[in-house]
Design a protein around this motif. Structure first.
Motif, PDB file in Angstrom:
ATOM      1  N   ARG A  72      59.109  60.673  89.587  1.00 25.16           N
ATOM      2  CA  ARG A  72      59.770  59.844  90.599  1.00 25.16           C
ATOM      3  C   ARG A  72      59.112  60.036  91.967  1.00 25.16           C
ATOM      4  O   ARG A  72      58.868  59.053  92.682  1.00 25.16           O
ATOM      5  CB  ARG A  72      61.261  60.207  90.665  1.00 25.16           C
ATOM      6  N   LYS A 120      58.362  51.047  79.586  1.00 24.66           N
ATOM      7  CA  LYS A 120      58.844  52.260  78.936  1.00 24.66           C
ATOM      8  C   LYS A 120      57.669  53.174  78.651  1.00 24.66           C
ATOM      9  O   LYS A 120      56.565  52.723  78.399  1.00 24.66           O
ATOM     10  CB  LYS A 120      59.555  51.920  77.625  1.00 24.66           C
ATOM     11  N   SER A 176      69.675  59.327  83.850  1.00 23.16           N
ATOM     12  CA  SER A 176      69.719  58.669  85.147  1.00 23.16           C
ATOM     13  C   SER A 176      68.335  58.659  85.803  1.00 23.16           C
ATOM     14  O   SER A 176      67.893  57.617  86.321  1.00 23.16           O
ATOM     15  CB  SER A 176      70.727  59.377  86.066  1.00 23.16           C
ATOM     16  N   TYR A 186      65.465  59.037  84.304  1.00 22.26           N
ATOM     17  CA  TYR A 186      64.590  58.208  83.475  1.00 22.26           C
ATOM     18  C   TYR A 186      64.744  56.734  83.825  1.00 22.26           C
ATOM     19  O   TYR A 186      63.756  55.998  83.934  1.00 22.26           O
ATOM     20  CB  TYR A 186      64.907  58.431  81.995  1.00 22.26           C
ATOM     21  N   GLU A 187      65.972  56.290  84.004  1.00 22.91           N
ATOM     22  CA  GLU A 187      66.215  54.897  84.358  1.00 22.91           C
ATOM     23  C   GLU A 187      65.578  54.564  85.702  1.00 22.91           C
ATOM     24  O   GLU A 187      65.027  53.476  85.895  1.00 22.91           O
ATOM     25  CB  GLU A 187      67.723  54.615  84.401  1.00 22.91           C
ATOM     26  N   GLN A 188      65.632  55.502  86.636  1.00 21.57           N
ATOM     27  CA  GLN A 188      65.051  55.262  87.958  1.00 21.57           C
ATOM     28  C   GLN A 188      63.540  55.079  87.868  1.00 21.57           C
ATOM     29  O   GLN A 188      62.992  54.130  88.445  1.00 21.57           O
ATOM     30  CB  GLN A 188      65.387  56.428  88.887  1.00 21.57           C
ATOM     31  N   HIS A 196      61.840  54.354  85.239  1.00 19.26           N
ATOM     32  CA  HIS A 196      61.582  53.189  84.396  1.00 19.26           C
ATOM     33  C   HIS A 196      61.671  51.915  85.219  1.00 19.26           C
ATOM     34  O   HIS A 196      60.831  51.021  85.096  1.00 19.26           O
ATOM     35  CB  HIS A 196      62.580  53.146  83.248  1.00 19.26           C
ATOM     36  N   ASN A 197      62.667  51.834  86.085  1.00 17.89           N
ATOM     37  CA  ASN A 197      62.852  50.630  86.899  1.00 17.89           C
ATOM     38  C   ASN A 197      61.750  50.485  87.942  1.00 17.89           C
ATOM     39  O   ASN A 197      61.324  49.372  88.255  1.00 17.89           O
ATOM     40  CB  ASN A 197      64.219  50.676  87.592  1.00 17.89           C
ATOM     41  N   ILE A 198      61.251  51.614  88.459  1.00 15.42           N
ATOM     42  CA  ILE A 198      60.158  51.558  89.425  1.00 15.42           C
ATOM     43  C   ILE A 198      58.891  51.052  88.758  1.00 15.42           C
ATOM     44  O   ILE A 198      58.172  50.192  89.259  1.00 15.42           O
ATOM     45  CB  ILE A 198      59.908  52.938  90.066  1.00 15.42           C
ATOM     46  N   ARG A 199      58.635  51.603  87.601  1.00 14.21           N
ATOM     47  CA  ARG A 199      57.386  51.302  86.914  1.00 14.21           C
ATOM     48  C   ARG A 199      57.435  49.993  86.142  1.00 14.21           C
ATOM     49  O   ARG A 199      56.446  49.298  86.002  1.00 14.21           O
ATOM     50  CB  ARG A 199      57.050  52.446  85.959  1.00 14.21           C
ATOM     51  N   GLY A 200      58.593  49.682  85.586  1.00 16.73           N
ATOM     52  CA  GLY A 200      58.746  48.411  84.885  1.00 16.73           C
ATOM     53  C   GLY A 200      58.340  48.438  83.435  1.00 16.73           C
ATOM     54  O   GLY A 200      58.308  47.405  82.776  1.00 16.73           O
TER      55      GLY A 200
END
Length: 244
Positions: A19, A243, A231, A233-235, A237-241
């Motif tokens: 992150r 999996k 939580s 991981y989701e952050q 994942h959302n930054i990178r777009g």
């Protein structure tokens, strides 16, 4: 290993490191994507002595590595702080700062390489023959295609993190795209190996209807069921777009 030993803090901090990298050092190689190297054999020996695992020295090898990207960092930050609840050190790690008077520089790199120690390669191949003998035709074909047709992604095994409901699951997948799309080139590469008397050992299946089986990697699967890890991981994942 973290999952088996219940070391959730280490995985949590690995995700936090990612992150921080994404937000402040996006040009650096991700620890979740890259491979880990030392710049020379002396540093590798020093690392294994410092980490008290001298028995691993038998696996040291020069790697002929073609890197797309390289990041140099001091691994002592990881050794000293990966279990810490403090996050301030993560910026220093990614900035390439050293910890103390005896830094242990590691190289994170993306790309592909060849292990130069032939005995290690032979030992690895022999291990596959013993564990998954029915997979040897696939492995031999991949070796020949890599060597003779420069097919770098042939039957490559890749790890991935996937969210399954309230779990973070780690699995390994085999990329069969190159094999499926380039069968003629693979056959040509295998024939060349045979002509050159360099075809790796192959164990035929007892079942005449089966040419090869994929190795069963289910035993390498691991899971984490912690809300804090999910939580973070989701952050990232959302930054990178995508999996992992």
């Amino acid at each position: 290993k973290y999952a088996q030993n219940g070391e959730y803090k280490k995985l949590r901090n690995e995700l936090k490191l990612e992150r921080v990298r994404q937000k402040l050092f996006s040009q650096n190689v991700s620890r979740l994507d890259g491979l880990y190297f030392f710049e020379n054999e002396e540093i590798a020996h020093t690392a294994l002595d410092r980490w008290n695992i001298p028995n691993k020295k038998q696996y040291i090898s020069e790697i002929n590595f073609s890197a797309n990207f390289i990041t140099r960092v001091d691994s002592e930050w990881i050794t000293s702080y990966l279990l810490s609840d403090d996050e301030e050190w993560m910026t220093s790690y990614w900035a390439g700062k050293t910890l103390g008077e005896k830094p242990l520089t590691e190289v994170l790199a993306c790309g592909i390489g060849i292990i130069q120690n032939t005995k290690l390669r032979e030992q690895a191949y022999q291990n596959i023959l013993e564990i998954w003998p029915d997979s040897s035709p696939l492995l031999a074909s991949a070796c020949c295609a890599f060597a003779n047709q420069k097919m770098e992604n042939i039957a490559m095994v890749r790890p991935a993190f996937i969210r399954e409901q309230d779990k973070l699951v780690g699995q390994y997948f085999i990329n069969m795209d190159d094999l499926n799309k380039n069968e003629k080139q693979v056959v040509k590469a295998v024939q060349q190996c045979k002509d050159d008397k360099n075809l790796p050992p192959i164990i035929k299946s007892f079942n005449p209807d089966i040419f090869f089986k994929l190795p069963d990697l289910e035993s390498e699967k691991f899971e984490f069921e912690r809300a804090d890890i999910l939580s973070i991981y989701e952050q990232i994942h959302n930054i990178r777009g995508v999996k992992y």
